[in-house]
Design an enzyme around this catalytic site. Structure first.
Site, short mmCIF file in Angstrom:
data_model
loop_
_atom_site.label_atom_id
_atom_site.label_comp_id
_atom_site.label_asym_id
_atom_site.label_seq_id
_atom_site.Cartn_x
_atom_site.Cartn_y
_atom_site.Cartn_z
N HIS A 148 -43.28 61.70 54.94
CA HIS A 148 -43.71 62.96 55.32
C HIS A 148 -44.76 63.49 54.56
CE1 HIS A 148 -44.17 66.88 56.85
NE2 HIS A 148 -43.83 67.48 55.65
N ASP A 172 -44.24 66.42 62.22
CA ASP A 172 -45.25 65.49 62.60
C ASP A 172 -45.43 65.17 64.08
OD1 ASP A 172 -45.79 65.86 59.40
OD2 ASP A 172 -44.12 64.60 59.41
P1 NAX Z 1 -39.31 79.25 50.74
O1 NAX Z 1 -39.63 79.11 49.01
O2 NAX Z 1 -39.49 80.60 51.32
O3 NAX Z 1 -37.78 79.10 50.48
C1 NAX Z 1 -37.01 78.19 49.88
C2 NAX Z 1 -35.59 78.52 49.46
O4 NAX Z 1 -34.92 77.75 48.98
C3 NAX Z 1 -35.88 79.87 48.58
O5 NAX Z 1 -35.10 80.97 48.96
C4 NAX Z 1 -35.13 79.39 47.37
O6 NAX Z 1 -34.26 80.74 46.59
C5 NAX Z 1 -34.18 78.23 47.95
N1 NAX Z 1 -33.67 77.53 46.97
C6 NAX Z 1 -34.26 76.79 45.75
N2 NAX Z 1 -33.52 75.99 45.11
C7 NAX Z 1 -32.22 75.98 45.87
C8 NAX Z 1 -30.95 75.40 45.73
N3 NAX Z 1 -30.79 74.70 44.80
N4 NAX Z 1 -30.01 75.68 46.71
C9 NAX Z 1 -30.17 76.43 47.58
N5 NAX Z 1 -31.36 77.10 47.87
C10 NAX Z 1 -32.28 77.17 46.95
O7 NAX Z 1 -39.92 77.94 51.46
P2 NAX Z 1 -39.74 77.34 52.92
O8 NAX Z 1 -41.38 78.00 53.39
O9 NAX Z 1 -38.53 78.11 53.58
O10 NAX Z 1 -39.84 75.93 52.62
C11 NAX Z 1 -38.82 75.34 52.13
C12 NAX Z 1 -39.06 73.86 51.96
O11 NAX Z 1 -39.60 72.90 53.13
C13 NAX Z 1 -40.13 73.44 50.98
O12 NAX Z 1 -39.85 72.66 50.24
C14 NAX Z 1 -41.42 73.02 51.93
O13 NAX Z 1 -42.15 72.10 51.28
C15 NAX Z 1 -40.61 72.21 53.05
N6 NAX Z 1 -41.34 71.97 54.19
C16 NAX Z 1 -41.07 70.83 54.98
C17 NAX Z 1 -41.49 70.62 56.17
C18 NAX Z 1 -41.46 69.46 56.73
O14 NAX Z 1 -41.88 68.90 57.77
N7 NAX Z 1 -40.37 68.31 56.42
C19 NAX Z 1 -42.48 71.40 56.35
C20 NAX Z 1 -42.49 72.57 56.17
C21 NAX Z 1 -42.13 72.95 54.60
O15 NAX Z 1 -43.69 72.70 53.99
#
Ligand code: NAX
Length: 328
Positions: free
Chosen positions: A187, A159
């Protein structure tokens, strides 16, 4: 040779990590003279995909990458970790409310908080990226009673970076001219990029950009709704920019903040500006270069800013109440 820093990363087979891990391994987060060991954590169903990511890391022959370990066991993944980047989580599905997402992801962060508590190195520092990141960080912190609370943070750096670029564009200057960008609160759409303290070329942003209507309107909306705009355009959520922001967050937490400036991190409130103590709230902070930081105090906030700062606090309290059974 310096001892390698152990960096644990969850969600390592996901989209954000696919851009972030390679840059960490290249030395962009902890410096070009700090060797690292990556400890990559995934769920069982994603371990095969993760093995492909590791093959690609191997194929880059990064001189600083002294090892890569992969696991679906959080206790192993956080063993002796010095830095933890918690990206993994369940994405928000169709029709899912924010409160449903909070409840679905909560248990992941109790497990990971405990695993950090029981296994990580004494100097562990944590940033939560997986959404809802403030509340997930709060849950992890509460489940790690032996780790000092201030070591748990959540990421609002994306952000901050978004705000910086919008202001630089409007003022017609380079992003490096824009300083003192503080993101306040959650956020989420209620987050407040407080433009009243921002400086552009050392001058008050409000003197450089005199169009207050733009600052209160288009600027705020663009920053608050940028995540959705990217999903609409790309068909997928921000990944490379989120990975970049996580790298910025840990890099800037590891070095002294330049004099007069600050960065944004969601950290446990100690009651500053009347924000309830213990809430994981994004403030402007200054880092000391030794892993410590302090919330910038004494900023003169207008009634307009205070109203925004309170509104995002209210949302964080509501999120906390949804997960109160997971907090100790
Ligand atoms: P993806 O769905 O591509 O990847 C997430 C990964 O996490 C998957 O490979 C899944 O298998 C793994 N996972 C799920 N449960 C798990 C666990 N218990 N232990 C270890 N791994 C686990 O998502 P991606 O685009 O990489 O985004 C990840 C997260 O970032 C989401 O929650 C998203 O909302 C968040 N974001 C946060 C942002 C921020 O500014 N704070 C911005 C970007 C993003 O939206």
């Amino acid at each position: 040779m310096t001892t390698p820093v152990r960096v644990a990363v969850t969600g390592a087979a996901g989209a954000i990590c696919y851009s972030m891990l390679f840059r960490i391994a290249a030395g962009e987060m902890l410096g070009k003279d700090t060797p690292i060991i990556l400890q990559l954590i995934e769920i069982p169903q994603a371990m095969q995909a993760l093995s492909g990511v590791v093959m690609e890391l191997d194929d880059c022959a990064f001189p600083l990458l002294h090892g890569v370990e992969i696991t679906d066991d959080a206790n192993k993944g956080f063993k002796d970790a010095n830095v933890a980047i918690l990206v993994g989580g369940r994405p928000r599905g169709p029709g899912m409310l924010r409160s449903d997402l909070i409840q679905a992801n909560g248990p992941i962060f109790t497990t990971q908080g405990k695993a950090i508590n029981d296994n990580a190195a004494d100097d562990i520092r944590v940033v939560v990226v997986g959404n809802p990141c403030n509340t997930n960080a709060l849950i992890a912190m509460h489940n790690a009673p032996d780790v000092p609370r201030e070591r748990f943070t959540a990421m609002t750096r994306l952000d901050e970076n978004r705000a910086k670029t919008q202001l630089a564009r409007k003022a017609g200057v380079l992003v490096s001219e824009v300083t003192n960008v503080g993101i306040w609160g959650n956020h989420s759409n209620t987050m407040f990029p407080s433009f009243e303290q921002i400086k552009i070329g050392g001058k008050a942003a409000t003197d450089v950009i005199t169009d207050r209507e733009w600052l209160e309107g288009e600027f705020m909306k663009t920053v608050q709704l940028r995540g959705k705009a990217i999903i609409d355009a790309r068909g997928a959520s921000s990944a490379a920019s989120a990975g970049n922001a996580a790298i910025d967050h840990i890099r800037d937490w590891s070095r002294p903040t330049p004099a007069g400036d600050w960065i944004s991190m969601a950290v446990p409130s100690q009651g500053q500006y009347g924000i309830e103590e213990g809430l994981m709230y994004s403030f402007p902070v200054r880092c000391d270069g030794k892993g410590g930081y302090e919330i910038v105090e004494g900023l003169d906030l207008s009634d307009y800013a205070m109203e925004k700062i309170r509104a995002t606090e209210t949302e964080l309290k509501e999120e906390r109440d949804v997960v109160k059974d997971l907090l100790k």
